[in-house]
Design an enzyme around this catalytic site. Structure first.
Site, short mmCIF file in Angstrom:
data_model
loop_
_atom_site.label_atom_id
_atom_site.label_comp_id
_atom_site.label_asym_id
_atom_site.label_seq_id
_atom_site.Cartn_x
_atom_site.Cartn_y
_atom_site.Cartn_z
N ASP A 1 9.66 7.47 -1.26
CA ASP A 1 8.48 8.67 -1.95
C ASP A 1 8.24 8.55 -3.20
O ASP A 1 8.76 8.05 -4.42
CB ASP A 1 9.46 10.09 -2.32
N LYS B 1 -5.57 12.84 -12.47
CA LYS B 1 -7.12 11.47 -11.81
C LYS B 1 -7.93 11.29 -12.95
O LYS B 1 -8.14 10.41 -13.75
CB LYS B 1 -7.92 12.22 -10.69
N ASN C 1 -2.39 4.21 -3.77
CA ASN C 1 -3.45 5.09 -3.05
C ASN C 1 -2.62 5.98 -2.56
O ASN C 1 -3.07 7.53 -2.65
CB ASN C 1 -3.18 4.68 -1.05
N TYR D 1 -5.42 18.53 -10.63
CA TYR D 1 -5.87 17.47 -10.26
C TYR D 1 -6.50 16.55 -10.88
O TYR D 1 -6.36 15.46 -11.09
CB TYR D 1 -6.14 18.14 -8.58
N VAL E 1 -14.55 12.86 0.75
CA VAL E 1 -13.48 11.59 1.74
C VAL E 1 -13.51 13.07 2.55
O VAL E 1 -12.29 13.77 2.22
CB VAL E 1 -12.65 11.32 1.33
N ILE F 1 0.63 -1.27 -0.02
CA ILE F 1 0.37 -0.25 0.05
C ILE F 1 0.97 1.09 -0.18
O ILE F 1 1.23 1.06 1.03
CB ILE F 1 -0.89 -0.04 1.14
#
Length: 270
Positions: A76, A173, A103, A169, A202, A16
């Site tokens: 990183d 995405k 993630n 952003y 979220v 993860i």
């Protein structure tokens, strides 16, 4: 019969990224409860250690005898050199990864086109796109060799519909969605699964980062409605990972009940 059968996660090894907080940390805890081994990857080592300790406690509480190996790796993902040497930092017994959860990602600022700094543009693309691709390219080689594996990418409602003040952003995405879609098609002749989780609002430290540490501005994003929390998305990730091998949840689009798009929501219900 359990409604949520997590037996397929027992003994699996999960990597993860962005595991030091928020959705990444919540996902790690849930996999730990399901009897998986988890490699926690992020930049903040102290935060990773705390998550690893919580994972150990969660696994112990589950009573499961398999899994329960947790490793922390400082990496990183925006640094291609660090990604290239990732397996050097992972304990050998955890090299055969079964599930990759991409993630790591963030948004910085709400400036409009013409006022966005080149540093912000580069940093968002470096983590959200280039880092995700680099980690995937590294891990998918093992998946192909072993003819098994599951790649779960964290997309966003921003990857489905653009909005004012989110040009960079949203672009990152949209890139994640396109990459996930191409990868899904490339591995269609293999048992490898590809899932993109696309959350709406979220409430995590995500918005605080967007507003450069201004918590009051971040809180206003969720005023008047009940947003999703990290645990909600973690459940979707682990649910997707626990499906039978012949089942692939290609896209999971998750919104709070009072959100219908990036800009359409109802704020009178809370």
């Amino acid at each position: 019969m359990s409604v949520f059968n997590a037996s397929r996660l027992v003994g699996k090894t999960v990597l993860i990224t962005g595991a030091s907080a928020g959705i990444g940390a919540a996902t790690a805890l849930l996999f730990a409860k399901g009897g998986s081994n988890v490699i926690l990857c992020a930049r903040r080592t102290e935060a990773l250690k705390k998550v690893a300790e919580a994972c150990t406690a969660a696994h112990k509480e589950s009573g499961l005898q398999q899994g329960g190996k947790f490793a922390t790796v400082q990496c990183d993902v925006s640094d291609t050199k660090q990604v290239a040497t990732l397996f050097d930092k992972i304990p050998p017994e955890l090299h055969n990864i079964d599930i990759l959860v991409n993630n790591a990602g963030f948004v910085l600022g709400v400036e409009r086109v013409g006022d966005i700094s080149s540093a912000d543009i580069e940093s968002m693309f470096a983590t959200n796109v280039f880092g995700l691709i680099a980690i995937t390219q590294l891990v998918v080689k093992g998946f192909k060799a072993r003819k098994s594996g599951h790649i779960i990418n964290l997309g966003s409602v921003a990857g489905r519909e653009a909005y004012v003040g989110g040009s960079i952003y949203c672009a990152t995405k949209h890139a994640v969605r396109a990459f996930s879609g191409s990868l899904l098609r490339e591995v269609v002749d293999t048992p490898i699964r590809v899932t993109e989780i696309q959350p709406g609002m979220v409430e995590t430290e995500f918005s605080i980062v967007r507003f450069r540490g201004d918590k009051s501005a971040a809180d206003k994003v969720y005023e008047g409605l009940q947003p999703l929390v990290a645990e909600d998305i973690a459940e979707e990730i682990v649910w997707a990972a626990s499906r039978p091998p012949h089942v692939n949840l290609a896209e999971v689009y998750v919104l709070p009940v009072n959100q219908a798009s990036p800009t359409l929501n109802y704020r009178g219900g809370k």
